[in-house]
Design a protein around this motif. Structure first.
Motif, PDB file in Angstrom:
ATOM      1  N   UNK A   1       0.925  -1.201   0.017  1.00 38.42           N
ATOM      2  CA  UNK A   1      -0.134  -0.038  -0.024  1.00 38.42           C
ATOM      3  C   UNK A   1       0.768   1.121  -0.056  1.00 38.42           C
ATOM      4  N   UNK A   2       2.179   1.146   0.272  1.00 42.38           N
ATOM      5  CA  UNK A   2       3.063   2.340   0.248  1.00 42.38           C
ATOM      6  C   UNK A   2       3.531   2.431  -1.174  1.00 42.38           C
ATOM      7  N   UNK A   3       3.803   3.921  -1.347  1.00 41.28           N
ATOM      8  CA  UNK A   3       4.394   4.064  -2.455  1.00 41.28           C
ATOM      9  C   UNK A   3       5.990   4.254  -2.695  1.00 41.28           C
ATOM     10  N   UNK A   4       6.422   4.286  -3.621  1.00 42.82           N
ATOM     11  CA  UNK A   4       7.984   4.296  -3.883  1.00 42.82           C
ATOM     12  C   UNK A   4       8.564   5.541  -2.825  1.00 42.82           C
ATOM     13  N   UNK A   5       7.930   6.667  -2.820  1.00 43.74           N
ATOM     14  CA  UNK A   5       8.396   7.698  -2.065  1.00 43.74           C
ATOM     15  C   UNK A   5       8.071   7.444  -0.683  1.00 43.74           C
ATOM     16  N   UNK A   6       6.880   6.981  -0.230  1.00 48.16           N
ATOM     17  CA  UNK A   6       6.885   6.803   1.112  1.00 48.16           C
ATOM     18  C   UNK A   6       7.593   5.666   1.764  1.00 48.16           C
ATOM     19  N   UNK A   7       7.886   4.820   0.911  1.00 53.11           N
ATOM     20  CA  UNK A   7       9.076   3.776   1.273  1.00 53.11           C
ATOM     21  C   UNK A   7      10.296   4.197   1.456  1.00 53.11           C
ATOM     22  N   UNK A   8      10.513   5.246   0.496  1.00 55.58           N
ATOM     23  CA  UNK A   8      11.911   6.067   0.869  1.00 55.58           C
ATOM     24  C   UNK A   8      12.049   6.657   1.905  1.00 55.58           C
ATOM     25  N   UNK A   9      11.132   7.387   2.189  1.00 58.70           N
ATOM     26  CA  UNK A   9      10.859   8.269   3.395  1.00 58.70           C
ATOM     27  C   UNK A   9      10.961   7.458   4.811  1.00 58.70           C
ATOM     28  N   UNK A  10      10.127   6.436   4.751  1.00 59.26           N
ATOM     29  CA  UNK A  10      10.230   5.481   6.041  1.00 59.26           C
ATOM     30  C   UNK A  10      11.535   4.890   6.043  1.00 59.26           C
ATOM     31  N   UNK A  11      12.182   4.668   5.098  1.00 58.84           N
ATOM     32  CA  UNK A  11      13.671   3.921   5.147  1.00 58.84           C
ATOM     33  C   UNK A  11      14.745   5.286   5.783  1.00 58.84           C
ATOM     34  N   UNK A  12      14.509   6.120   5.388  1.00 60.18           N
ATOM     35  CA  UNK A  12      15.348   7.279   5.762  1.00 60.18           C
ATOM     36  C   UNK A  12      15.158   7.599   7.424  1.00 60.18           C
ATOM     37  N   UNK A  13      13.866   7.493   7.670  1.00 58.38           N
ATOM     38  CA  UNK A  13      13.328   7.859   8.963  1.00 58.38           C
ATOM     39  C   UNK A  13      14.031   6.664   9.901  1.00 58.38           C
ATOM     40  N   UNK A  14      13.913   5.337   9.722  1.00 58.91           N
ATOM     41  CA  UNK A  14      14.449   4.395  10.310  1.00 58.91           C
ATOM     42  C   UNK A  14      15.920   4.492  10.537  1.00 58.91           C
ATOM     43  N   UNK A  15      16.548   4.788   9.292  1.00 60.76           N
ATOM     44  CA  UNK A  15      17.765   4.834   9.426  1.00 60.76           C
ATOM     45  C   UNK A  15      18.492   5.978  10.393  1.00 60.76           C
ATOM     46  N   UNK A  16      17.834   7.282  10.335  1.00 65.75           N
ATOM     47  CA  UNK A  16      18.177   8.270  11.242  1.00 65.75           C
ATOM     48  C   UNK A  16      18.021   8.014  12.554  1.00 65.75           C
ATOM     49  N   UNK A  17      16.928   7.081  12.853  1.00 64.98           N
ATOM     50  CA  UNK A  17      16.593   6.829  14.393  1.00 64.98           C
ATOM     51  C   UNK A  17      17.569   5.796  14.981  1.00 64.98           C
ATOM     52  N   UNK A  18      18.275   4.742  13.934  1.00 67.44           N
ATOM     53  CA  UNK A  18      19.142   3.995  14.385  1.00 67.44           C
ATOM     54  C   UNK A  18      20.428   4.742  14.614  1.00 67.44           C
TER      55      UNK A  18
END
Length: 344
Positions: free
Chosen positions: A233-250
């Protein structure tokens, strides 16, 4: 190309109907197979009331293509057709090519019906050239020859064989026979870059992908025109943004842990430093000797030496001669000790 649907099949083609001066009709009937097994054309006129035919043996030919003459005759109940004079047209397939020229034979634009098309809109044809068959007619000294033109029509799912419009009886000179087959199976198979895909909406985790082939290719075999794949259900932009947020939190968590551990070490070092400047060392609780015990006296008493000695300070002078005797060493050693009695 994928010509597997042509294997093991044969087609029947009827030519234009011609009427004689007496009004009797006849036409030529073709049977064509592109690949073995061979087919058999035999005269058929059972229960047909024709003078001179019933007394003769029935003629037959066998090969990949043949032609018979059909004689329809009405009767009281139904129309009957007699098939006579079979002619062998092709016995063996010689080559499959996209060239309209084979040996000394060349097909014109009129025969191939290219007159109504320009160079960019001409259909894509594949030519099945057959070997020549010897003929008893003096009109064809080189024999008879058949060519089947497989014409690519992507929208035509059912195979259709017909005779050319310029030669409705199958031949224009009586020696070269031409048959046109229109079908989508005559088109080349689409490769990965020969068609475009349209992705449908993602519904319940499933997405339908539509493959649209180009003008002169078809999708067969491993590829299909529609297929379903799993989707998110996530678009490519949403997947990219979510990946960046997870990496930033880590990364932030790792940095926070490193800073906390460094501050803890600095705090421990600072505490030790403060204690070393302001605090007092603890008093010694025990001692190796008692107050009334004299370590020197006890040691010398055990060895029978009651006189105390004092080590004299100063550097012994080096001997003048490098060769010294054991006696000289002993005298020097005794000189290092001074008896307390002598001091008194």
């Amino acid at each position: 190309y994928d010509f597997s649907p042509f294997v093991g099949r044969s087609w029947n083609i009827s030519g234009v109907r011609v009427f004689s001066r007496e009004g009797s009709a006849y036409y030529h009937f073709f049977t064509v197979a592109l690949f073995p097994p061979n087919i058999k054309c035999q005269e058929q006129y059972d229960n047909f009331d024709m003078i001179g035919l019933l007394d003769q043996d029935k003629e037959a030919v066998e090969g990949l293509a043949c032609r018979v003459t059909a004689l329809p005759t009405p009767s009281s109940n139904r129309s009957k057709t007699a098939y006579v004079t079979p002619l062998l047209v092709a016995s063996r397939l010689d080559s499959i090519t996209t060239s309209r020229t084979h040996g000394n034979t060349s097909l014109s634009d009129e025969v191939l019906e290219y007159d109504s098309h320009d160079n960019t809109s001409r259909p894509l044809d594949v030519f099945f050239w057959f070997d020549r068959v010897a003929s008893l007619s003096s009109t064809c000294p080189n024999g008879n020859q058949l060519v089947v033109v497989a014409r690519c029509l992507p929208t035509k799912k059912q195979m259709e064989m017909r005779l050319p419009h310029s030669c409705p009886d199958g031949t224009c000179d009586g020696c070269l026979f031409l048959v046109i087959m229109e079908t989508a199976q005559a088109c080349p198979v689409c490769e990965s870059n020969d068609y475009e895909t349209i992705n449908g909406e993602c519904v319940n985790g499933k997405q339908t992908i539509h493959s649209i082939p180009k003008k002169h290719c078809v999708i067969t075999g491993a590829a299909s025109q529609t297929k379903e794949v799993a989707c998110s259900a996530f678009t490519a932009f949403q997947k990219t943004l979510l990946t960046i947020l997870v990496l930033s939190m880590v990364l932030l968590s790792i940095g926070f842990i490193c800073i906390c551990r460094r501050n803890r070490r600095l705090e421990y070092k600072y505490t030790r430093l403060i204690e070393s400047h302001t605090g007092e060392l603890p008093a010694v609780e025990t001692c190796g000797l008692d107050e009334d015990e004299d370590d020197d006296e006890g040691w010398f008493d055990n060895w029978g030496l009651q006189d105390r000695v004092i080590f004299s300070k100063g550097r012994r002078s080096a001997p003048n001669n490098s060769r010294t005797t054991l006696r000289d060493h002993r005298e020097n050693d005794n000189a290092a000790f001074i008896s307390l009695d002598s001091e008194d």
